[in-house]
Write an enzyme that holds these catalytic residues in place. Structure first.
Site, PDB file in Angstrom:
ATOM      1  N   ASP A 125      26.834  -6.830   3.019  1.00  0.00           N
ATOM      2  CA  ASP A 125      26.776  -7.451   1.698  1.00  0.00           C
ATOM      3  C   ASP A 125      28.077  -7.179   0.931  1.00  0.00           C
ATOM      4  O   ASP A 125      28.066  -6.732  -0.220  1.00  0.00           O
ATOM      5  CB  ASP A 125      25.544  -6.941   0.929  1.00  0.00           C
ATOM      6  CG  ASP A 125      25.335  -7.664  -0.402  1.00  0.00           C
ATOM      7  OD1 ASP A 125      25.787  -8.821  -0.517  1.00  0.00           O
ATOM      8  OD2 ASP A 125      24.724  -7.072  -1.308  1.00  0.00           O
ATOM      9  N   HIS A 168      20.193   0.853  -4.402  1.00  0.00           N
ATOM     10  CA  HIS A 168      19.789   0.944  -3.000  1.00  0.00           C
ATOM     11  C   HIS A 168      20.866   1.616  -2.165  1.00  0.00           C
ATOM     12  O   HIS A 168      22.035   1.670  -2.560  1.00  0.00           O
ATOM     13  CB  HIS A 168      19.522  -0.451  -2.425  1.00  0.00           C
ATOM     14  CG  HIS A 168      20.564  -1.462  -2.814  1.00  0.00           C
ATOM     15  ND1 HIS A 168      20.378  -2.355  -3.849  1.00  0.00           N
ATOM     16  CD2 HIS A 168      21.813  -1.708  -2.346  1.00  0.00           C
ATOM     17  CE1 HIS A 168      21.450  -3.103  -3.989  1.00  0.00           C
ATOM     18  NE2 HIS A 168      22.355  -2.730  -3.086  1.00  0.00           N
ATOM     19  N   GLN A 236      19.220  -3.169   2.739  1.00  0.00           N
ATOM     20  CA  GLN A 236      19.455  -2.439   1.483  1.00  0.00           C
ATOM     21  C   GLN A 236      18.116  -1.926   0.954  1.00  0.00           C
ATOM     22  O   GLN A 236      17.308  -2.714   0.447  1.00  0.00           O
ATOM     23  CB  GLN A 236      20.150  -3.354   0.467  1.00  0.00           C
ATOM     24  CG  GLN A 236      21.587  -3.691   0.876  1.00  0.00           C
ATOM     25  CD  GLN A 236      22.168  -4.889   0.131  1.00  0.00           C
ATOM     26  OE1 GLN A 236      21.577  -5.974   0.132  1.00  0.00           O
ATOM     27  NE2 GLN A 236      23.312  -4.705  -0.493  1.00  0.00           N
ATOM     28  N   ARG A 266      31.626   1.390 -11.660  1.00  0.00           N
ATOM     29  CA  ARG A 266      30.843   0.168 -11.837  1.00  0.00           C
ATOM     30  C   ARG A 266      29.482   0.420 -11.205  1.00  0.00           C
ATOM     31  O   ARG A 266      29.359   0.542  -9.989  1.00  0.00           O
ATOM     32  CB  ARG A 266      31.526  -1.012 -11.157  1.00  0.00           C
ATOM     33  CG  ARG A 266      30.731  -2.325 -11.204  1.00  0.00           C
ATOM     34  CD  ARG A 266      31.400  -3.342 -10.306  1.00  0.00           C
ATOM     35  NE  ARG A 266      30.731  -4.630 -10.255  1.00  0.00           N
ATOM     36  CZ  ARG A 266      29.675  -4.911  -9.484  1.00  0.00           C
ATOM     37  NH1 ARG A 266      29.112  -3.991  -8.736  1.00  0.00           N
ATOM     38  NH2 ARG A 266      29.167  -6.135  -9.474  1.00  0.00           N
ATOM     39  N   ASP A 268      26.247  -0.557  -9.890  1.00  0.00           N
ATOM     40  CA  ASP A 268      25.825  -1.847  -9.347  1.00  0.00           C
ATOM     41  C   ASP A 268      24.314  -2.041  -9.427  1.00  0.00           C
ATOM     42  O   ASP A 268      23.544  -1.129  -9.123  1.00  0.00           O
ATOM     43  CB  ASP A 268      26.273  -1.911  -7.876  1.00  0.00           C
ATOM     44  CG  ASP A 268      25.868  -3.216  -7.207  1.00  0.00           C
ATOM     45  OD1 ASP A 268      26.448  -4.245  -7.551  1.00  0.00           O
ATOM     46  OD2 ASP A 268      24.952  -3.189  -6.358  1.00  0.00           O
ATOM     47  N   GLU A 310      26.535  -3.100 -14.312  1.00  0.00           N
ATOM     48  CA  GLU A 310      26.453  -4.469 -13.816  1.00  0.00           C
ATOM     49  C   GLU A 310      25.021  -4.976 -13.926  1.00  0.00           C
ATOM     50  O   GLU A 310      24.141  -4.577 -13.169  1.00  0.00           O
ATOM     51  CB  GLU A 310      26.911  -4.553 -12.354  1.00  0.00           C
ATOM     52  CG  GLU A 310      27.064  -5.990 -11.885  1.00  0.00           C
ATOM     53  CD  GLU A 310      26.087  -6.423 -10.805  1.00  0.00           C
ATOM     54  OE1 GLU A 310      26.094  -7.626 -10.467  1.00  0.00           O
ATOM     55  OE2 GLU A 310      25.301  -5.612 -10.300  1.00  0.00           O
ATOM     56  N   HIS A 380      33.592 -11.781  -7.634  1.00  0.00           N
ATOM     57  CA  HIS A 380      33.268 -11.943  -6.216  1.00  0.00           C
ATOM     58  C   HIS A 380      31.913 -12.600  -5.999  1.00  0.00           C
ATOM     59  O   HIS A 380      31.583 -12.966  -4.882  1.00  0.00           O
ATOM     60  CB  HIS A 380      33.279 -10.575  -5.541  1.00  0.00           C
ATOM     61  CG  HIS A 380      32.141  -9.716  -6.019  1.00  0.00           C
ATOM     62  ND1 HIS A 380      32.083  -9.218  -7.304  1.00  0.00           N
ATOM     63  CD2 HIS A 380      30.997  -9.325  -5.412  1.00  0.00           C
ATOM     64  CE1 HIS A 380      30.959  -8.553  -7.450  1.00  0.00           C
ATOM     65  NE2 HIS A 380      30.277  -8.589  -6.334  1.00  0.00           N
ATOM     66  N   ASP A 381      31.102 -12.693  -7.061  1.00  0.00           N
ATOM     67  CA  ASP A 381      29.761 -13.260  -6.909  1.00  0.00           C
ATOM     68  C   ASP A 381      29.743 -14.744  -7.260  1.00  0.00           C
ATOM     69  O   ASP A 381      30.720 -15.301  -7.755  1.00  0.00           O
ATOM     70  CB  ASP A 381      28.760 -12.481  -7.769  1.00  0.00           C
ATOM     71  CG  ASP A 381      28.287 -11.198  -7.078  1.00  0.00           C
ATOM     72  OD1 ASP A 381      28.227 -11.179  -5.834  1.00  0.00           O
ATOM     73  OD2 ASP A 381      27.992 -10.221  -7.787  1.00  0.00           O
ATOM     74  N   ARG A 498      29.520 -16.919  -0.813  1.00  0.00           N
ATOM     75  CA  ARG A 498      30.380 -16.210  -1.768  1.00  0.00           C
ATOM     76  C   ARG A 498      31.729 -15.838  -1.141  1.00  0.00           C
ATOM     77  O   ARG A 498      32.699 -15.593  -1.857  1.00  0.00           O
ATOM     78  CB  ARG A 498      29.682 -14.928  -2.271  1.00  0.00           C
ATOM     79  CG  ARG A 498      28.494 -15.225  -3.182  1.00  0.00           C
ATOM     80  CD  ARG A 498      27.782 -13.955  -3.591  1.00  0.00           C
ATOM     81  NE  ARG A 498      27.224 -13.232  -2.445  1.00  0.00           N
ATOM     82  CZ  ARG A 498      26.633 -12.041  -2.524  1.00  0.00           C
ATOM     83  NH1 ARG A 498      26.518 -11.437  -3.689  1.00  0.00           N
ATOM     84  NH2 ARG A 498      26.137 -11.446  -1.454  1.00  0.00           N
TER      85      ARG A 498
HETATM   86  C1  GLC Z   1      25.624  -6.827  -7.198  1.00  0.00           C
HETATM   87  C2  GLC Z   1      26.897  -7.253  -6.502  1.00  0.00           C
HETATM   88  C3  GLC Z   1      26.573  -8.245  -5.436  1.00  0.00           C
HETATM   89  C4  GLC Z   1      25.611  -7.610  -4.462  1.00  0.00           C
HETATM   90  C5  GLC Z   1      24.389  -7.034  -5.165  1.00  0.00           C
HETATM   91  C6  GLC Z   1      23.588  -6.150  -4.275  1.00  0.00           C
HETATM   92  O1  GLC Z   1      25.017  -7.863  -7.862  1.00  0.00           O
HETATM   93  O2  GLC Z   1      27.798  -7.786  -7.439  1.00  0.00           O
HETATM   94  O3  GLC Z   1      27.725  -8.693  -4.782  1.00  0.00           O
HETATM   95  O4  GLC Z   1      25.192  -8.586  -3.538  1.00  0.00           O
HETATM   96  O5  GLC Z   1      24.750  -6.234  -6.277  1.00  0.00           O
HETATM   97  O6  GLC Z   1      24.207  -4.900  -4.089  1.00  0.00           O
END
Ligand code: GLC
Length: 621
Positions: A125, A168, A236, A266, A268, A310, A380-381, A498
Site C-alpha cells: 500500500d 494498523h 493491514q 504524519r 496516518d 491525516e 499521493h492519494d 493512485r
Molecule cells: C492513508 C494514506 C493512504 C493509505 C491509507 C492506509 O490514507 O494516505 O495512502 O492507503 O492511509 O494506510
C-alpha cells in the site's frame, strides 16, 4: 516542583512533565483508567518518557529549547513543504543528499519522505503496511543513512516529516506474527474475533475504504481460526487502541523516531483508531483523547516534534483534529485541508467559486489555536468528491449529480473537459467514483492545454501558499509532470490507479528548469517565485485570520488574511475569461497600498477596475 540541586537537563524534563500533565493525565484516566493493568501501564509510560528523553541527542535537545522559544515556527511564512517518495525522487536516502540544492532552489523548508519505514514485501500500500517501525525500508538505506540525511536537512534549515501509521501494522509485523501464532497478549494488540458474529454486527454501519480491491472490513484466517479487523487491505491489521499496551508501544516508537531527527510526524489514518458498535468507527471522541495524549507525550520528551494528523473527512469532522472544544490547542499542530483541495478542483471544473466560498466560508473558523493547515492541491492519494448533499443544496445543486459530474469531468469523459484522470475505487453501491491523476494531467497539460494548464497549476500553488498553513508541493507538480501509466505493468501496483500520479522524478527536465519556455520551466520558476514571495510576506503567517470573502463574481475566489499590518486580499480567477473587479469594492476591503505582494508590483486600475487575466492570482495589500 523539582529541587534546585537537580541537573538542568533533568529539571527541564520535570518542568515539561508538569506542564503537560493536565493534558495527559485526564486522557489516560478516561481511556485506560478502568483497565486492570492501569497502574503498571502508567509506570511503564513514565519510564518510556524518561528513557526517550535520556536518549535524545544534544542537538535535538537544543532544537527543543529553540522551538519552546519560537512555538510558532511551523506557522511562519518561511514554511513551505515538498513531498516525495525517496526512491522516485533520488533512488535512495543517500541520493537525497545530492538533491538538497534542488530543494533549496525551489524554496522549501520542509520535506515529507513518503512512507520510509520497513514495509512488508510485495504490495505494501505504498509503504503504509509497515512490518518494522524501527527499521528503514532496506531499499532506501538504514537508520544511519536516515540520521545522516535528517542532520543534513536540519543543517540547511529544512524540517523532516515522515509517516507513522497508527491505525494498523502489516500482518508481517512481529506483533501480528505472534498473534497469528496464538500469543494471547499479541492478539490483544489487534481486533480479533473467534467467529463472524461481531464482525457482521460492526459491518452494518461501516464504510468501505477500498471497495474495489479490498472489499469488506474484516478478514477470516482459517489457519489460526480468527476474524481480524482489516479496514484497509487484508495485509493491514487494525491495532486495538483500547489496549493501553498499544498506546505504550506506539509512544515508544514515536519518541524513537523523534530522536532520529524527525520534526513532523504524519499520523496516518487516525480517524479509524477507535471502534464503537453502531457507528462508522471513524472520528469517535476517544480518537481525539488518544491524539491529545500522544501530543502531550511528545511535548514532554521531544518538544521539537509536531504532529500532522491525516484525516480525510468532512469539514465538521476534520476540524477537531486541529484541537477544538476541550482539545483546543492541545491536539494536532497540522491537519490536511482536504476541503480546500476538493473545492479547488470543483471550482476549476465549473469555473464557479460559489460552492467553494460557501463551504470554506461557513464551515471553518478564521483562527486556530497552536495549529494550522497543511494546504495542498495534489498528494499521493486519490481525490474523493467530499461535497455534502447539504452544501450542494445550499447552492441549489444535487449532491449526487454534482459529485458524478466532477468524476466524469476529471476522468476526462465530460464533453469539453480539459482533464485526463483515471477512476479509483468505483463503489457500485454508493455510486461514489474517486479520481487519480497528476496535477498537470488534471489541469489540462496531458490534453494539450499547455498555456492554460500552467496557469491553473500556478494559481493552485498561489492559493495554497496564501490561504493559511504550510503549502505542500507534491513532487513533479513543480515541473508539470503528467500521468505515468507504467504502474499497469507492475503486478504490485496495477490494481491501484493512485500510482498513475506517483512518477519517478525526471532529472533531465529538472536540469533545464532555468532555461527556455517549456511548461516545466514555467511551472518551476512560477512556483519558486510564489514561495519566495510567500517568504517575503510575513503577514501570511498561519496564526493570522483567514476570512473567505464573497466577491460577487462567480469565477473569482477571495480570501482575506488578517495581518496586523493590514489585510492581504488574495484573489484567484478560476476561469479562462478576464474578470474585472471594482476598485471601490477593493477599497472597501481595506486595500489602500495597491501593492500586489505576489508579483511585488503596484497594480493599476483600468477605468476604476482591476483586470484579472485568465487564472490570475494576486495578493493585494
Ligand atoms: C492513508 C494514506 C493512504 C493509505 C491509507 C492506509 O490514507 O494516505 O495512502 O492507503 O492511509 O494506510
Amino acid at each position: 516542583m523539582a529541587k534546585a540541586s537537580v541537573k538542568p537537563d533533568e529539571l527541564i524534563f520535570q518542568m515539561r512533565k508538569a506542564r503537560s500533565a493536565p493534558d495527559l493525565e485526564p486522557m489516560l484516566q478516561a481511556l485506560y483508567g478502568a483497565h486492570p493493568g492501569y497502574a503498571g501501564f502508567r509506570k511503564d509510560l513514565d519510564r518510556a518518557l524518561a528513557e526517550a528523553w535520556k536518549a535524545r541527542p544534544a542537538d535535538l535537545k537544543q532544537l527543543d529549547l529553540q522551538r519552546d522559544l519560537e512555538p510558532d515556527w511551523f506557522q511562519r511564512a518561511e514554511m513551505a513543504g515538498y513531498v516525495f517518495y525517496i526512491d522516485r525522487f533520488a533512488g535512495d536516502l543517500r541520493g537525497v543528499l545530492d538533491h538538497l540544492d534542488y530543494l533549496q532552489d525551489l524554496g522549501v523548508s520542509y520535506v515529507h519522505f513518503m512512507p520510509c519505514l520497513k514495509p512488508r514485501p510485495g504490495d505494501s500500500d505504498g509503504g503504509y503496511s509497515v512490518m518494522d517501525y524501527r527499521s528503514i525500508n532496506p531499499a532506501y538505506g538504514d537508520l544511519e543513512d536516515f540520521k545522516a540525511v535528517s542532520a543534513a536537512l536540519r543543517a540547511r534549515g529544512i524540517s523532516l516529516c515522515i509517516d507513522l501509521v497508527l491505525n494498523h501494522t502489516a500482518k508481517e509485523h512481529a506483533w501480528a506474527q505472534a498473534a497469528a501464532a496464538g500469543d494471547a497478549e499479541a492478539q490483544a494488540m489487534y481486533w480479533m474475533f473467534d467467529d463472524a458474529a461481531l464482525p457482521e454486527a460492526y459491518s452494518e454501519t461501516l464504510v468501505e475504504v477500498f471497495p474495489e480491491h479490498a472489499p469488506g472490513n474484516f478478514t477470516h484466517y482459517p489457519d489460526f481460526g480468527k476474524w481480524v479487523w482489516t479496514t484497509f487491505n487484508e495485509h493491514q491489521w487494525d491495532l486495538n487502541w483500547s489496549n493501553p499496551q498499544v498506546f505504550l508501544e506506539i509512544t515508544k516508537i514515536m519518541l524513537h523516531l523523534a530522536n532520529c531527527g524527525v520534526d513532523v510526524l504524519r499520523l496516518d489514518a487516525v480517524a479509524f483508531m477507535w471502534k464503537r458498535m453502531g457507528t462508522r468507527c471513524q472520528s469517535e471522541p476517544e480518537v481525539h483523547m488518544i491524539l491529545q495524549a500522544l501530543r502531550a507525550c511528545s511535548r514532554i520528551a521531544a518538544p521539537a516534534l509536531i504532529h500532522l494528523e491525516e484525516a480525510i473527512v468532512s469539514p465538521q469532522e476534520m476540524l477537531p483534529y486541529l484541537g477544538r472544544g476541550k482539545h483546543d490547542g492541545r491536539e494536532g499542530n497540522l491537519a490536511y485541508h482536504n476541503s480546500l483541495m476538493v473545492q479547488f478542483w470543483g471550482a476549476l471544473a465549473t469555473r464557479d467559486v460559489r460552492l467553494m466560498t460557501h463551504v470554506l466560508g461557513t464551515h471553518f473558523p478564521e483562527r486556530l489555536s497552536n495549529a494550522t493547515y497543511a494546504t495542498y492541491i495534489r498528494c499521493h492519494d486519490d481525490i474523493g468528491w467530499a461535497v455534502t448533499d447539504e452544501d450542494a443544496a445550499a447552492l441549489g445543486m444535487s449532491g449526487p449529480a454534482h459529485r458524478a459530474y466532477l468524476s466524469d469531468f476529471y476522468e476526462g469523459d465530460f464533453a469539453g473537459s480539459f482533464a485526463q484522470g483515471v477512476l479509483f475505487q468505483v463503489n457500485e453501491v454508493t455510486g461514489d467514483k474517486r479520481i487519480s491523476g497528476s496535477f498537470a494531467s488534471l489541469a489540462g497539460l496531458e490534453k494539450g492545454e499547455v498555456e492554460l494548464g500552467v496557469q491553473r497549476i500556478l494559481m493552485g500553488h498561489a492559493l495554497i501558499a496564501a490561504f493559511g498553513g504550510i503549502p505542500l508541493i507534491y513532487m513533479g507538480d513543480e515541473l508539470a509532470m503528467v500521468n505515468d501509466y507504467s504502474y499497469r505493468d507492475n503486478p504490485d501496483h496495477a490494481h491501484d490507479s493512485r500510482w498513475v500520479h506517483r512518477p519517478a522524478m525526471d532529472w533531465a527536465v529538472a536540469g533545464k528548469r532555468h532555461s527556455g519556455q517549456s511548461a516545466a520551466s514555467q511551472c518551476f520558476l512560477g512556483t519558486q517565485h510564489i514561495l519566495a514571495r510567500r517568504r517575503a510576506t510575513p503577514g501570511l503567517h498561519g496564526a493570522h485570520p483567514t476570512r473567505v470573502v464573497a466577491t460577487g463574481h462567480d469565477a473569482v475566489f477571495a480570501v482575506a488574511r488578517g495581518a496586523p499590518t493590514g489585510p492581504i486580499l488574495c484573489l484567484f480567477n478560476f476561469s479562462q475569461y478576464w474578470q474585472h473587479i471594482s476598485g471601490a469594492w477593493l477599497q472597501a476591503q481595506g486595500i489602500t497600498h495597491w501593492h500586489d505582494a505576489l508579483s511585488d508590483q503596484i497594480v493599476t486600475l483600468h477605468g476604476d477596475h482591476l483586470a484579472l487575466p485568465p487564472y490570475a492570482r494576486v495578493w493585494l495589500t
